[in-house]
Motif scaffolding. Sequence first.
Motif, short mmCIF file in Angstrom:
data_model
loop_
_atom_site.label_atom_id
_atom_site.label_comp_id
_atom_site.label_asym_id
_atom_site.label_seq_id
_atom_site.Cartn_x
_atom_site.Cartn_y
_atom_site.Cartn_z
N LYS A 37 21.39 25.99 44.29
CA LYS A 37 20.34 26.36 43.33
C LYS A 37 18.97 26.34 44.02
O LYS A 37 18.60 25.35 44.65
N LEU A 73 15.01 25.65 39.55
CA LEU A 73 15.09 24.38 38.84
C LEU A 73 13.72 24.05 38.21
O LEU A 73 13.64 23.58 37.07
N LEU A 82 20.36 17.10 38.77
CA LEU A 82 19.43 18.21 38.51
C LEU A 82 18.34 17.76 37.54
O LEU A 82 17.15 18.05 37.75
N ILE A 98 18.62 18.51 43.77
CA ILE A 98 19.69 19.53 43.83
C ILE A 98 20.67 19.18 44.94
O ILE A 98 20.29 19.06 46.11
#
Length: 365
Positions: free
Chosen positions: A18, A23, A322, A327
């Motif tokens: 990600k 995020l 998260l 991450i």
Amino acid sequence: MLPFKPHIQSIKPYEPGKPIKELQREYGIRHVIKLASNENPLGPSGKAISAMRKAIREVHLYPEGSCYYLLDRLAKELDIDPGHILFGNGSNEIIELLARGFLSEGDEVISSEMTFLVYPILSQVCGAKFKAVPMKDHRYDLEGILRAITPRTKLIFIANPNNPTGTYVTAAEVEEFLSKVPEHVVVCFDEAYVDFVDAEDFPKMLEYVKSGKPNLVVLRTFSKAYGLAGLRIGYGLASKEMIQYFHKIRQPFNVNSVAQAAVVAALDDTFFLWRTKWLVVRGRKFFYRKLKKLGLEYLPSQSNFILIRMKTDGYEVYQYLLRQGMIVRPMNAYQLPDWIRVTIGRRSQNVQLIRLLKGYLEKKT
Ligand SMILES: Cc1ncc(COP(=O)(O)O)c(C=O)c1O
């Protein structure tokens, strides 16, 4: 109805780690740490940044298709004839050239389970059958791979050290393996993480290339230890005949000019490389110590990442982290649902991850 190919329609696309910005957008978190894609936590080398600044002024021009200066520089670095080297848009591109160059529908590719997911994807793109040989103690089973070879086998992929396990096959194992692989099979040793290895019995693949082994390709990248993942540049080492073959099918300007300039400079920054390796080797030891204390199983790694067994759903741990702005990589896609893979970061990032894992475990009990 569009003429989609069924063997391509059934592919599950590669899911990257990600991105930090994603995020930040989704969770409204300002400070995010990404330990998910085995990137260099030190960033790029200062020398590479200066070279990129200069190179940007000339991006209106096409790059040198032959990577002339870079080829010369790397050949000197590796003490090898430049005819054995091919640069790619990341080492991923060379994997693609291998697939496009050697695979037709019905052919077979052999590798291992729990390895880099791009191998099965690109094999499937070409209509080939991908055989994933089970691992032995989380290591590639080279004898099992030999047993899986048939007259239809065209390609074998061996990630060494392997992603995501961080384990490796030894020089003695590779010597025996290569002596038994038939010459009609191309063997690719993917050494994306070779710069982090400190095991003394790790194989010296460069020597096989220099000795002219015809069916061998060795892959390396500037995405990891050199901190240049965003530029997309890696290379393959192989016999001159094989390199000439790849030149026929690669794009004319497959490596951009900024990447070429950056790598020439990065190769001169030996101190940066040394700092990176030191950070990783020290970080591995830090994690081993702390994970043992937390009672978590892990695989000793020769790479810049560690696979950790969470004894619970790894995806749930991933989601918990998260929400805390951290991450990591869940391992569902690798059939390792209770494991997570974490990249070794800077000391403060590693400390923060251990703190969060401890908090998670305490909540669970
Ligand atoms: C085993 C392995 N090979 C190749 C690559 C691709 O590297 P590149 O960025 O050079 O395409 C990766 C990246 O994660 C990897 O883990």
